[in-house]
Design a protein around this motif. Sequence first.
Motif, PDB file in Angstrom:
ATOM      1  N   UNK A  94       0.851  -1.187   0.000  1.00 52.12           N
ATOM      2  CA  UNK A  94       0.000   0.000   0.000  1.00 52.12           C
ATOM      3  C   UNK A  94       0.886   1.234   0.000  1.00 52.12           C
ATOM      4  N   UNK A  95       0.714   2.110  -0.972  1.00 49.61           N
ATOM      5  CA  UNK A  95       1.524   3.316  -1.020  1.00 49.61           C
ATOM      6  C   UNK A  95       0.664   4.534  -1.279  1.00 49.61           C
ATOM      7  N   UNK A  96       1.023   5.607  -0.607  1.00 48.92           N
ATOM      8  CA  UNK A  96       0.300   6.869  -0.782  1.00 48.92           C
ATOM      9  C   UNK A  96       1.126   7.843  -1.602  1.00 48.92           C
ATOM     10  N   UNK A  97       2.170   7.335  -2.238  1.00 53.45           N
ATOM     11  CA  UNK A  97       3.023   8.204  -3.033  1.00 53.45           C
ATOM     12  C   UNK A  97       4.129   7.390  -3.669  1.00 53.45           C
ATOM     13  N   UNK A 133      -5.094  -2.018   8.324  1.00 51.86           N
ATOM     14  CA  UNK A 133      -6.434  -1.447   8.527  1.00 51.86           C
ATOM     15  C   UNK A 133      -7.358  -1.775   7.355  1.00 51.86           C
ATOM     16  N   UNK A 138      10.311  10.878   1.952  1.00 47.98           N
ATOM     17  CA  UNK A 138       9.109  11.029   1.134  1.00 47.98           C
ATOM     18  C   UNK A 138       8.027  11.826   1.832  1.00 47.98           C
ATOM     19  N   UNK A 157       0.080  11.550   8.917  1.00 44.57           N
ATOM     20  CA  UNK A 157      -0.453  11.629   7.548  1.00 44.57           C
ATOM     21  C   UNK A 157      -1.880  11.096   7.447  1.00 44.57           C
ATOM     22  N   UNK A 158      -2.103   9.833   7.820  1.00 49.55           N
ATOM     23  CA  UNK A 158      -3.445   9.258   7.685  1.00 49.55           C
ATOM     24  C   UNK A 158      -4.356   9.712   8.810  1.00 49.55           C
ATOM     25  N   UNK A 167      -4.532  12.633  10.118  1.00 51.52           N
ATOM     26  CA  UNK A 167      -5.084  13.946   9.765  1.00 51.52           C
ATOM     27  C   UNK A 167      -6.190  13.816   8.721  1.00 51.52           C
ATOM     28  N   UNK A 168      -6.212  12.675   8.019  1.00 56.56           N
ATOM     29  CA  UNK A 168      -7.206  12.490   6.954  1.00 56.56           C
ATOM     30  C   UNK A 168      -8.352  11.598   7.398  1.00 56.56           C
ATOM     31  N   UNK A 169      -8.478  11.339   8.702  1.00 59.50           N
ATOM     32  CA  UNK A 169      -9.653  10.627   9.184  1.00 59.50           C
ATOM     33  C   UNK A 169      -9.389   9.323   9.912  1.00 59.50           C
ATOM     34  N   UNK A 170      -8.141   8.832   9.867  1.00 58.55           N
ATOM     35  CA  UNK A 170      -7.857   7.582  10.573  1.00 58.55           C
ATOM     36  C   UNK A 170      -7.676   7.824  12.070  1.00 58.55           C
ATOM     37  N   UNK A 188     -11.106   4.349  12.177  1.00 60.15           N
ATOM     38  CA  UNK A 188     -11.325   5.752  11.838  1.00 60.15           C
ATOM     39  C   UNK A 188     -11.565   6.582  13.097  1.00 60.15           C
ATOM     40  N   UNK A 189     -11.450   7.891  12.949  1.00 58.82           N
ATOM     41  CA  UNK A 189     -11.730   8.775  14.083  1.00 58.82           C
ATOM     42  C   UNK A 189     -13.113   8.481  14.647  1.00 58.82           C
TER      43      UNK A 189
END
Lengths: 199, 98
Positions: free
Chosen positions: A32-35, A79, A114, A178-179, A181-184, A196-197
């Motif tokens: 799994x990569x986000x970039x 996850x 990265x 990173x994740x 801040x985006x809802x995890x 998730x949050x």
Amino acid sequence: MAIISRGFGGRRRESVPGLPPGQYLTHDFPVLSAGPTPRIPLDRWRFTIQTETGESTSWNWDEFTALPAEDYTVDIHCVTKWSKLGTTWRGVSLDTLMENVESAADYTMVHSFGGYTTNVPMEDLLDGKAWIAYKFDGEDLAPEHGGPARLVVPHLYFWKSAKWVNGIQLMNEDEPGFWEAAGYHMYGDPWLEQRYQGD
Amino acid sequence: MSDPDDRAPVEATTLDGNAMAGDLRELFAVDVTAARYKCAGCGHADAVATLMLWGAPTGRVARCPHCSDVVLRVVRAPDRVFLDLHGCVRLEVPLADS
């Protein structure tokens, strides 16, 4: 008389020892990569621990791999619901890395080449619970799996086990990575399904 | 220099998010991929459709093609969608009837 049978569909998921709720077993190692995957030459690799007072301790690749290392076998839980049991790694325990670092911080932010970040409480990195790993299954850790070195903190969801790790910042207050801040979830306990949050 | 006490009474601004419903409906009922983003990292601006998308199962990560910084992220939970716009200074959304 009604007879209800589950048939011969195999064991129920929750009956597999070591498998947290909602997870399924895989024998692959999904990537799994986000970039983009960073390619870090070993002569430019460096790992730095920075305390809450700004003191830094760092190791280059030769210094890092000369530290006492451990071979360990752990279960990992992503996850996205796959789990892989009995994975074998070689790496340096965070207890070893923190041995001469003076800090009273309760929180950490793990940083990667990265730009990836993830937050982990200090106590979840100590007492034999986390390593900076550089070998997987007896081989050098491949770049797509986080090589040259990644954090492995197996009792939390695997997004906390940052790939391409290059440092840990010790903090007095918790902050999202990173994740997160985006809802995890800020913590990510697979046994409590903290995905998730608000979970 | 204005005195802070000269500002409008607080009551004039005590509206909740419902008051933005019309504005937000107008923004998000359109095809946002046609909107122009401005990257918080390098200031590059272009259509959202031109962002580089990384579709990790954890979430979609859209990066600036100019500096590769993250511009926006979408995380889907079973019952919610999170939209993170940390890396986006501004979205410019064209209106259909203009």
